[in-house]
Design a protein around this motif. Structure first.
Motif, short mmCIF file in Angstrom:
data_model
loop_
_atom_site.label_atom_id
_atom_site.label_comp_id
_atom_site.label_asym_id
_atom_site.label_seq_id
_atom_site.Cartn_x
_atom_site.Cartn_y
_atom_site.Cartn_z
N ASN A 152 0.83 -1.21 0.00
CA ASN A 152 0.00 0.00 0.00
C ASN A 152 0.86 1.26 0.00
O ASN A 152 0.55 2.25 -0.67
CB ASN A 152 -0.93 0.00 1.21
N PHE A 192 2.28 1.77 -3.47
CA PHE A 192 1.23 2.25 -4.37
C PHE A 192 0.95 3.72 -4.12
O PHE A 192 0.89 4.53 -5.05
CB PHE A 192 -0.04 1.42 -4.15
N GLU A 193 0.77 4.08 -2.86
CA GLU A 193 0.39 5.46 -2.53
C GLU A 193 1.52 6.45 -2.76
O GLU A 193 1.30 7.66 -2.89
CB GLU A 193 -0.10 5.51 -1.08
N TYR A 215 3.65 2.45 -8.94
CA TYR A 215 2.61 1.54 -9.43
C TYR A 215 3.19 0.28 -10.06
O TYR A 215 2.66 -0.83 -9.87
CB TYR A 215 1.73 2.27 -10.45
N ALA A 227 4.40 -1.88 -7.35
CA ALA A 227 3.30 -2.25 -6.47
C ALA A 227 2.52 -3.43 -7.04
O ALA A 227 2.04 -4.31 -6.29
CB ALA A 227 2.37 -1.06 -6.26
N TYR A 237 1.68 -6.74 -4.84
CA TYR A 237 0.29 -7.17 -4.61
C TYR A 237 0.06 -8.58 -5.17
O TYR A 237 -0.57 -9.43 -4.52
CB TYR A 237 -0.68 -6.20 -5.29
N PHE A 278 -9.90 -6.01 -2.15
CA PHE A 278 -9.18 -4.73 -2.17
C PHE A 278 -7.88 -4.86 -2.96
O PHE A 278 -7.53 -3.97 -3.75
CB PHE A 278 -8.90 -4.29 -0.74
N VAL A 279 -7.16 -5.94 -2.77
CA VAL A 279 -5.90 -6.14 -3.48
C VAL A 279 -6.16 -6.26 -4.98
O VAL A 279 -5.42 -5.69 -5.80
CB VAL A 279 -5.17 -7.39 -2.95
N ARG A 288 -6.70 -2.82 -6.27
CA ARG A 288 -5.47 -2.04 -6.32
C ARG A 288 -4.60 -2.46 -7.52
O ARG A 288 -3.98 -1.63 -8.17
CB ARG A 288 -4.69 -2.20 -5.02
N GLU A 334 -6.20 -0.90 -10.48
CA GLU A 334 -5.98 0.55 -10.50
C GLU A 334 -4.55 0.89 -10.90
O GLU A 334 -4.30 1.85 -11.64
CB GLU A 334 -6.31 1.14 -9.13
N ALA A 335 -3.59 0.11 -10.44
CA ALA A 335 -2.19 0.36 -10.82
C ALA A 335 -2.00 0.15 -12.32
O ALA A 335 -1.34 0.94 -12.99
CB ALA A 335 -1.27 -0.56 -10.02
N TYR A 368 -15.98 -6.63 -4.32
CA TYR A 368 -15.31 -5.48 -3.74
C TYR A 368 -16.37 -4.43 -3.42
O TYR A 368 -17.22 -4.09 -4.25
CB TYR A 368 -14.28 -4.93 -4.72
#
Length: 669
Positions: A37, A40-41, A45, A48, A52, A67-68, A71, A74-75, A97
C-alpha cells in the motif's frame, strides 16, 4: 472523461518521481500488504503490482483480497495497461469489492478500449449505487458522443510517424526551427542520462531528444540533446521561443529526504548546445509546476500546476511579463471554462492566440482528449473538443502546430502505436468544393444553351459564365460561404438556385438544376385554392404566391397579367365575374407584399381559354395527350367521370404571363 495517467504524467505530475529506491526501508514486522500500500500510494505503481500479486494468495485475511484485486487493476489503469486493468477490475467485482468506484474505473478502461457498450453497463451500475455523482452522467454522455464522433470524423488526417517512435514512451513534440525541420520530443528510450528505473513505469526516467530532417526529407535517428538540460532526474515537455534560442522545459527532481517535485526551467542555445538551465520561480507552495508552453511573443508562459486556488487536481495557469527582459508576474488561473475538477494538462499556446490542452474532466472519447480554447471579445474562454480522429478512445495530448497551417504533431496512446505513447502527424487537407449545374426549360426539361449564369457569394464572390450546347455550368465554391446562382436568357424569366458550404468539413461536389420559364407562354401558378364559388385566397395558396413575389423581385423589369380561369360549368356571366375577382385577389396579395401596382394587371377569363395539355401533364395522365385542348367537346368525349373531373380541375387555374420586359419604376428616369 477517463482519469488515467501515463509515463510523464505519472513521473512528472502525479507520482513526482518517487521510486521505490527512495522509499524508507520496510520496518521489521510491517506486513507485506502495508508495504504494498505504501509503494502504491507513493506512486510506485509498476512495482506495487508485483508486490500485490505476490502476496495475494498468501493473505491470511480473505476479506482483504477484493481490495488487493482492485489495487492491482488501479495500478494497471494508471500506467496505461488497460487490458490488464480490465481483467483485475472484473476479478474485484466478482469478489464483491465493496467500493462502487470499481464500476466507474472499470467503465473507464473499457471506454479507452472502445468497448462502449460494456462501459455503459458499468457506468449505469455505478449510477444506481451513487446517483448523486455528476461524473457518471458525463461518462454516459461521453460514450454516446464518442460513437457519434467516430462515425462522423472531422476533416483531419492522423498518421503515425516512424522517425520518432519506439517501443518506449515518446511524446510531447516541439518544433525547433523555422522550417519545422528540427523536432524535439521527450522519451524514455535507451540513451537517457539517468540509469535508474522508474518504479511507476518500469522504464528509464525521460530525457529530451532531437531529430533533424535533411535535404532529402529524411529524419535522423533521435539523440539526446546536447548540453546541460538532461540530467539523472526526469526532463520533458519542452517549448521553444519563436526564435528557437530559448527552451522552456520541465524537470522533476527527488533526493533521499525530500520530495522536490516538478519545476520549470529555461536554457539558452549556444552553438547547438543548451547551457545554464535556470529555474523559473513560479510557486513555492506547489510540488507540481510542469508542462510549459511559451507564447509566440514570449510574454506569456502557460503551465500546469496543483497550486492552491485551482479548480481541480491539476489546472492550467499562466504567468506574464511586459518584455523579454522583465521578471515574470504572479500566476493566474485560466478559469472554469478551461479547468475542471479533473486534470488539465499539456497546454499549447498557438501563435494565433488560441490554446490547446488535454483534459480528463470534460466530455470526450475516453482517456485524455485535446480541446481547443478560443478567447471571446469579453476575455472569457470557450473550449471545444477536437473530436475524432485527432482524439481517440485512448489518451491524446502534447499537440504542436505549424504557425500558418492546420498541421503538426500530436501524442497518443491509441492502439495503432508501436508501444506506449507515440507521436503522430496530423493535417487538414485542403477542402475543395465544386458545383456542376445545368440550365433547363421548365416546361420541356431541355437544356438551355447560351444562358448566362452568375454566382454570387456572401464572401463577395461575383462570377459569371455562359452555358454551352448542353446547358451545363461549373464553378469552384469557397468554404463557409452562402451562394446564389442566377441564370439569365433572352425570352426567359431568370432562374435561381441556392447552395452553401457553411459547416461542411470535407470536400464535396455539388449539383444544381436551374429551371427557367419562357416569357412567350402563360405560366401556371400551382396550388392556388379558393372555396367553391368564392374568390378569397385560402392559406395554402400563400406558398405559391410567395414564390411569385420572389420571381418578380428577381426579374424587376417585367410587368405581368394575372389570369384566372374557371371550368365550363356555370353561366358565363357568373364565371367571368368570379374569375375576375379571383385574379384581383392575387393582385391584391402581391401589392401587400410590396410589388408595384403598375406592374400588375388582373384578368378573368372564365372558361374561354381551356388548358392545353403539355408533356408533363401527359406523364401524369396518359389518357390526356400532349397538345389536346380541354374544351367542352373534348371533356364530354371522355367516357369516365373521374377523367372528366380531372379535366375540370386542370381548367381551374391561375396563370401569369409577361406583358413587358422593359419596366422601370416611376422614380427611375
Amino acid at each position: 472523461m477517463v482519469k488515467k495517467t501515463f509515463p510523464f504524467l505519472i513521473k512528472g505530475v502525479f507520482a513526482l518521481c518517487i521510486g521505490l529506491f527512495l522509499l524508507p526501508a520496510t520496518t521489521l514486522g510491517q506486513s507485506k500488504l502495508e508495504r504494498a500500500n505504501r509503494v502504491f500510494e507513493a506512486g510506485g505503481y509498476y512495482e506495487a503490482i508485483d508486490i500485490y500479486r505476490n502476496i495475494y494468495n498468501d493473505l491470511a485475511d480473505a476479506s482483504k483480497k477484493p481490495f488487493v484485486l482492485f489495487r492491482i487493476g488501479e495500478a494497471y489503469r494508471v500506467i496505461g495497461n488497460n487490458r490488464q486493468a480490465e481483467i483485475w477490475f472484473e476479478k474485484a467485482i466478482k469478489k464483491e469489492y465493496g467500493d462502487p468506484v470499481v464500476y466507474l474505473k472499470f467503465g473507464d478502461v473499457l471506454m479507452i478500449q472502445e468497448n462502449y457498450d460494456k462501459a455503459l453497463a458499468q457506468f449505469e451500475e455505478y449510477k444506481k449505487l451513487v446517483p448523486a455523482d455528476p461524473i457518471v452522467n458525463d461518462r454516459i454522455k461521453s460514450c454516446e458522443l464518442a460513437r457519434q464522433w467516430t462515425a462522423n470524423p472531422s476533416g483531419y488526417i492522423v498518421e503515425s510517424v516512424d522517425f520518432t517512435n519506439s517501443k518506449f514512451n515518446d511524446f510531447s513534440p516541439a518544433f525547433g526551427s523555422e522550417d519545422y525541420g528540427i523536432l524535439y520530443f521527450t522519451s524514455s528510450r535507451p540513451g537517457t542520462v539517468g540509469n535508474k528505473t522508474h518504479s511507476a513505469t518500469g522504464e528509464s526516467f525521460t530525457d529530451i531528444f532531437v531529430t533533424e530532417r535533411d535535404r532529402k526529407n529524411t529524419w535522423s535517428t533521435p539523440k539526446p540533446i546536447q548540453g546541460e538540460v538532461n540530467t539523472e532526474f526526469e526532463e520533458g515537455s519542452c517549448s521553444l521561443s519563436s526564435d528557437y534560442k530559448t527552451m522552456f522545459f520541465t524537470r522533476c527532481r527527488v533526493n533521499k529526504r525530500d520530495k522536490l517535485g516538478c519545476e520549470i526551467l529555461f536554457a539558452q542555445n549556444q552553438e547547438g548546445t543548451w547551457i545554464k538551465p535556470e529555474r523559473i520561480p513560479i510557486s513555492g507552495d506547489s510540488i507540481v509546476v510542469a508542462h510549459p508552453s511559451i507564447s509566440d511573443d514570449g510574454l506569456t508562459l502557460l503551465f500546469v500546476s496543483d497550486m492552491p486556488g485551482g479548480f481541480g487536481q491539476t489546472d492550467i495557469w499562466k504567468i506574464t511579463r511586459n518584455s523579454i527582459s522583465d521578471s515574470w508576474g504572479e500566476p493566474i488561473n485560466l478559469g472554469a471554462a478551461i479547468n475542471t475538477p479533473g486534470r488539465e494538462m499539456f497546454p499549447y499556446a498557438h501563435p494565433d492566440g488560441s490554446i490547446y490542452y488535454s483534459s480528463d474532466g470534460k466530455l470526450g472519447m475516453g482517456g485524455l482528449d485535446i480541446y481547443k480554447a478560443t478567447q471571446k471579445k469579453d476575455g472569457s474562454w470557450e473550449s471545444a473538443n477536437m473530436r475524432y480522429p485527432v482524439n481517440s478512445s485512448a489518451d491524446d495530448f502534447g499537440v504542436v502546430f505549424q504557425k500558418e497551417k492546420e498541421m503538426g504533431y500530436v501524442t497518443s496512446r491509441r492502439k495503432s502505436g508501436r508501444g506506449g505513447d507515440d507521436i503522430y502527424q496530423f493535417y487538414l487537407p485542403p477542402i475543395l468544393f465544386n458545383i456542376t449545374g445545368i440550365v433547363k426549360d421548365d416546361k420541356t426539361d431541355k437544356p438551355l444553351a447560351q444562358s448566362t449564369v452568375k454566382l454570387i457569394g456572401s464572401d463577395g464572390t461575383n462570377l459569371s459564365i455562359e452555358t454551352g450546347k448542353d446547358g451545363v455550368f461549373k464553378f469552384v465554391l469557397s468554404p463557409s460561404t452562402d451562394f446564389v446562382m442566377v441564370s439569365q436568357r433572352v425570352g426567359y424569366l431568370n432562374g435561381k438556385g441556392k447552395e452553401t458550404t457553411r459547416g461542411i468539413t470535407a470536400s464535396k461536389d455539388f449539383t444544381a438544376t436551374l429551371y427557367m420559364a419562357s416569357t412567350a407562354k402563360p405560366i401556371e401558378l400551382p396550388n392556388i385554392f379558393y372555396d367553391y364559388g368564392r374568390w378569397e385566397l385560402r392559406p395554402e395558396s400563400m406558398v405559391s404566391l410567395d414564390k411569385l413575389v420572389e420571381t418578380l423581385n428577381d426579374n424587376p423589369n417585367i410587368t405581368i397579367e394575372l389570369g384566372s380561369h374557371t371550368d365550363s360549368r356555370g353561366t358565363d356571366a357568373f364565371n367571368y365575374e368570379l374569375s375576375q375577382k379571383r385574379a384581383q385577389s392575387v393582385v391584391d396579395y402581391l401589392i401587400e407584399k410590396g410589388i408595384a401596382t403598375d406592374r400588375l394587371k388582373a384578368k378573368g377569363y372564365a372558361a374561354s381559354n381551356p388548358k392545353v395539355i403539355d408533356a408533363r401533364i401527359e406523364q401524369s395522365y396518359p389518357y390526356l395527350k400532349e397538345g389536346s385542348i380541354l374544351n367542352e367537346v373534348f371533356i364530354t368525349g371522355l367516357g369516365i367521370e373521374e377523367q372528366r373531373e380531372v379535366c375540370h380541375q386542370l381548367n381551374r387555374r391561375t396563370e401569369f404571363r409577361v406583358l413587358s420586359t422593359t419596366y422601370k419604376p416611376a422614380d427611375i428616369k
